[in-house]
Design an enzyme around this catalytic site. Sequence first.
Site, PDB file in Angstrom:
ATOM      1  N   HIS A  83       0.915  -1.072  -0.165  1.00  0.00           N
ATOM      2  CA  HIS A  83      -0.050  -0.084   0.065  1.00  0.00           C
ATOM      3  C   HIS A  83       0.770   1.641  -0.143  1.00  0.00           C
ATOM      4  O   HIS A  83       0.359   2.261   0.092  1.00  0.00           O
ATOM      5  CB  HIS A  83      -1.004  -0.094   1.004  1.00  0.00           C
ATOM      6  N   LYS A  96     -14.986   7.566  -3.076  1.00  0.00           N
ATOM      7  CA  LYS A  96     -16.425   8.117  -2.385  1.00  0.00           C
ATOM      8  C   LYS A  96     -16.918   9.522  -2.839  1.00  0.00           C
ATOM      9  O   LYS A  96     -18.239   9.579  -3.193  1.00  0.00           O
ATOM     10  CB  LYS A  96     -16.098   8.073  -0.820  1.00  0.00           C
TER      11      LYS A  96
END
Length: 835
Positions: free
Chosen positions: A376, A679
């Site tokens: 990540h 989002k």
Amino acid sequence: MVHKKKRISINSPSLSELPPLSLEVPDLINDYRHYFTYTLGQNKYSHSVKYFYKALALTVRDRLMERWKKTRYGYIESHCKQGYYLSLEFLMGRALGNAMLNIGVTDTVEEAMHELGIKLEDLVEAEVDAGLGNGGLGRLAACFLDSCATLQLPVMGYGIRYEYGMFRQCIVDGRQVEEPDHWLRDGNPWEQERPEFTQRVRFEGYSEHYRTEGGEQRVRWVGSRDVLAVPYDIPIPGYRNGTVNTLRLWKAAATDAFDLGEFNAGGYAESVATKNEAENISMVLYPNDASENGKVLRLRQQYFLASASLQDVVERWVMVNKGNFSDFAVNNCFQLNDTHPSCAVPELMRILMDDQGMEWDQAWGITCRTMAYTNHTLLPEALEKWPLPLFGQLLPRILEIILEINARFIAEVSSHWPGDTDRMRRMSIIEEGAVPQVRMAYLAIVGSFSVNGVAALHSQLLAQGLFRDFHELWPHKFNNKTNGVTPRRWIARCNPDLSRLVSEKIGDGWIADLQQINRIAGLADDPEFRQRWHEVKQSNKMRLAALVQAACNVAFNPEALFDVQVKRIHEYKRQLLNILHVIHLYDRIKRGDTAGWTDRCVLIGGKAAPGYAMAKLIIKLISNVAQVVNADPAVGDKLKVAFLPNYSVTAMEVICPGTDLSEQLSTAGKEASGTGNMKFMMNGAVTIGTLDGANIEIREEVGEDNFFMFGLTSEQVDEQRWQYDPNAIISHDDDLQKVMNLLRCGHFNLFEGGLFDPIINAICSPYDPWVVAADFRSFVDAQQRVAAAYQDRERWTRMSILNTACSGKFSTDRTISNYNEEIWHLKPMPIRTGE
Ligand code: 26Q
């Protein structure tokens, strides 16, 4: 304490067979009353909303239980392959609203509560967030669980049940102050303790080589100080499909009092007091989203999770398969959420060899066919390393196994590149130096069959940069899995008005198949649809304005452009660039350069790691700028600025629906993916962003006309480095010069001279790794295009609709399907319902 050994055999299959619980209003009311009165002992004088919430949580939980049991039976009885998501973080947020949505009882529950004179929303709001994560990586794990359950995949999450989650952030005098998050104080209705599956985890001691009675060489870990791991299970409901998967969180507990004496020559009380040392392991989540190296408690946490989880899986395997491991690798797969649980590699080796008596080669064949690793981060300083001596002290047997893995691996490198000692040194799991270090990422790569990044650019940069040597050796291991977010929480749940509008036009199939949402693209030019889209956005902006008013005491006018940046505070994410732009707008207003002005409300939120001084200073600067701007009558409604304290999952559920402009400003090549960007997009915000992480793929999906791109590419950033001269950039840019002058003259720190010098120096340094000054001009110009676009309401609304319409790719249902098709190969397991 441990009931593991005590089993009774009762042959009563009908004991747990009950008819499914009713979802009708009268039955919900009955159950609610029962919990309120009998379980919680409340009466007509009760006023605490906590009890009203809890009674409902228990009522809804009952409806999950039978589905949970059926799901478990399905997995056990079919002997199917199972996946395990190992993560130190699960940022779940609230559960009640999500559970009601997924099992489809929101409306009936609302009606039932209404009949009791209760507003459902008040109960939903009473739940505390399960904040067991820092940011993106932890929330990704939570979205993944939702999608696995929705796709009916047999996947179990394994994590730690931290007593204290992510700290609560207060802003005092413009500065971050951390408060502990004792989220379990009032109990947690969603967890079920399962002491019968307790595991024992070893620490310290030493390893002993011995011969079995049959004459085989074996190793055992002796003289250890053990800690118990007690599992707590949390149900993970799929979307309207009968599946309920499990998140198993481990709590650390001391072994019983008798054992304590063995390590403690002192008295009884002192002995009991040492319980703390064991129980500390699951006490608190580390609040750093880049590794803070060398803290032994963190390594304890990591091994605790890996060991308890693997022993749990192997114990179940042995129970069913009687010690036959020939199919273990085809039936089990562990996904490692970054290197944090990568002790799983040597731990599985240890279990297979020391506990199950397997030879090295067979154990290794199983281990590196079952482990898969997700990276990540691209920041080299964030790669996890542990000092070898510390590692050997805490986990002697595990280090011994790592050294053997490394010796065999280096032999492989040497046969692949004979004589290339420099490469051997570069690739070694053990980094040489005054204090040798264990490189956890290399351990994870060597022990896994799959290594993936989390966005296309990120995966490409991993293969060419950070993990180049490994990519050359094993190109087939490397792959990309672009992140996503769950559309259940991030549209259906958090944006009910938008959901209704969309479902009215295209049906509600989009909730479980987000590609369908592309059908609203055809309505982007329909004036009536646009009008309604605009009305939904305005009402969501009012909700957000109310939050800002309550939390920051700043009045946001919903007619203005809502410009939002929420994420962890980090130099590479460049909240600084955002605030420089704010100062520039303020400067323009003060100069009277406001022809064709677009009113703007800027919201910034996010937590800084408690030890990250620069990040904390950036918060202080944002707060001070906000104070000056908001108090200036000459500014008025043209510009408002607020720093939102304690950004969280629940805050984002109000923020993303009410946002017009999503700020994604990371220095190109530094943000692995980003998920907040997704989002916002789903909720009809337009992005201003660099060509970094998943921004690139967002722009690809929505088209360049509906995305405000700015800044250097990752290649340009790398080239810049050698000739970077921020002072020249500043002196050639009037706007930037004015901004820097305002900062230098102390306009935002009138009574604290020099307060922001570290920030000024960072921007002006030729070594600024984040090249803030380099992207200023391009950013301001893009913001000018944004402001112009917002003035044309029809055009803006069209862009907003198209952003939502093109967000289908960013559902975690797509991400998880990719993981499953290319890494896990699990079969979906439909649940028999209606029995
Ligand atoms: C490690 C060791 C010791 C203490 C703490 C840590 C630690 C904890 C959390 C290191 C890193 C993290 C979190 C990292 C993170 O959230 N990364 C983000 O992951 C997202 C999901 O893939 C991406 O979208 C983001 O780009 C990435 O920054």
